[in-house]
Design an enzyme around this catalytic site. Structure first.
Site, PDB file in Angstrom:
ATOM      1  N   HIS A   1       0.855  -1.180   0.000  1.00 56.62           N
ATOM      2  CA  HIS A   1       0.000   0.000   0.000  1.00 56.62           C
ATOM      3  C   HIS A   1       0.899   1.240   0.000  1.00 56.62           C
ATOM      4  O   HIS A   1       2.058   1.185   0.403  1.00 56.62           O
ATOM      5  CB  HIS A   1      -0.890   0.028   1.237  1.00 56.62           C
ATOM      6  CG  HIS A   1      -1.955  -1.014   1.227  1.00 56.62           C
ATOM      7  ND1 HIS A   1      -2.995  -1.010   2.130  1.00 56.62           N
ATOM      8  CD2 HIS A   1      -2.158  -2.099   0.439  1.00 56.62           C
ATOM      9  CE1 HIS A   1      -3.794  -2.038   1.899  1.00 56.62           C
ATOM     10  NE2 HIS A   1      -3.303  -2.723   0.876  1.00 56.62           N
TER      11      HIS A   1
ATOM     12  N   CYS B   1      -5.930   1.838   6.082  1.00 60.68           N
ATOM     13  CA  CYS B   1      -6.566   0.589   6.507  1.00 60.68           C
ATOM     14  C   CYS B   1      -5.930   0.137   7.825  1.00 60.68           C
ATOM     15  O   CYS B   1      -4.936   0.721   8.277  1.00 60.68           O
ATOM     16  CB  CYS B   1      -6.388  -0.466   5.418  1.00 60.68           C
ATOM     17  SG  CYS B   1      -4.692  -1.114   5.296  1.00 60.68           S
TER      18      CYS B   1
ATOM     19  N   GLU C   1       1.021   3.788   1.934  1.00 58.80           N
ATOM     20  CA  GLU C   1       1.565   4.132   3.245  1.00 58.80           C
ATOM     21  C   GLU C   1       2.760   3.253   3.607  1.00 58.80           C
ATOM     22  O   GLU C   1       3.760   3.743   4.145  1.00 58.80           O
ATOM     23  CB  GLU C   1       0.493   3.974   4.339  1.00 58.80           C
ATOM     24  CG  GLU C   1      -0.731   4.846   4.145  1.00 58.80           C
ATOM     25  CD  GLU C   1      -1.874   4.137   3.435  1.00 58.80           C
ATOM     26  OE1 GLU C   1      -3.027   4.391   3.803  1.00 58.80           O
ATOM     27  OE2 GLU C   1      -1.607   3.327   2.514  1.00 58.80           O
TER      28      GLU C   1
ATOM     29  N   CYS D   1      -2.080  -0.602   7.545  1.00 61.78           N
ATOM     30  CA  CYS D   1      -1.269   0.610   7.434  1.00 61.78           C
ATOM     31  C   CYS D   1      -1.293   1.404   8.739  1.00 61.78           C
ATOM     32  O   CYS D   1      -0.261   1.952   9.154  1.00 61.78           O
ATOM     33  CB  CYS D   1      -1.761   1.461   6.274  1.00 61.78           C
ATOM     34  SG  CYS D   1      -1.464   0.668   4.672  1.00 61.78           S
TER      35      CYS D   1
END
Length: 154
Positions: A58, A88, A60, A91
């Site tokens: 992701h 999420c 992040e 993260c």
């Protein structure tokens, strides 16, 4: 408003949106992130789980990895993370472990958001670190990018 008069939050979120647009062009869900300290860019990242065959890639996570290497430290205190979609749970956990001071996100995530939409991991009193959280910065622009991306896939 001229760019030089933009608030730092708007400036850095625009940068994150540019990264999200690159992710979309690569066929990835359009999420971008930048990490800043004292007004300077430390690292940037964008979603790449498809290209990298990595469910943890992701935006992040990408930016935290790059920042750790750039600073030669996995602790990222005093930093602000700008991300185009609410983090999420995965993260959010990484953000907490990295000791990011502040998280600014654009669009809320009503399905997996962990900065207040579904969970509030980033500000949980049960954890050993809490982040300042500000949401909704350029939310309309980020939401449109996400909607357009998913609409083109249907």
């Amino acid at each position: 408003m001229p760019r030089e008069l933009e608030s730092p939050d708007i400036h850095w979120m625009r940068h994150a949106l540019e990264l999200a647009t690159l992710a979309a062009r690569e066929g990835e869900v359009p999420v971008g992130a930048v990490l800043v300290r004292d007004g300077g860019l430390i690292a940037e990242g964008r979603n790449s789980p498809i290209a990298g065959h990595d469910p943890t890639a992701h935006a992040e996570i990408q930016v935290l990895r790059a920042a750790g290497k750039a600073l030669n430290n996995y602790r990222l205190g005093g930093t602000t993370l700008y991300v185009t979609l609410e983090p999420c749970p995965m993260c959010a956990g990484a953000i907490i472990h990295a000791r990011v001071q502040r998280v600014v996100f654009a669009a809320p995530d009503p399905r997996t958001g962990a900065a207040g939409s579904i969970y509030n991991i980033l500000q949980s009193n049960e954890l050993n670190h809490r982040c300042e959280v500000d949401g909704g910065v350029l939310a309309r622009e980020s939401g449109a990018l996400l909607r357009d991306f998913f609409r083109s896939r249907r």
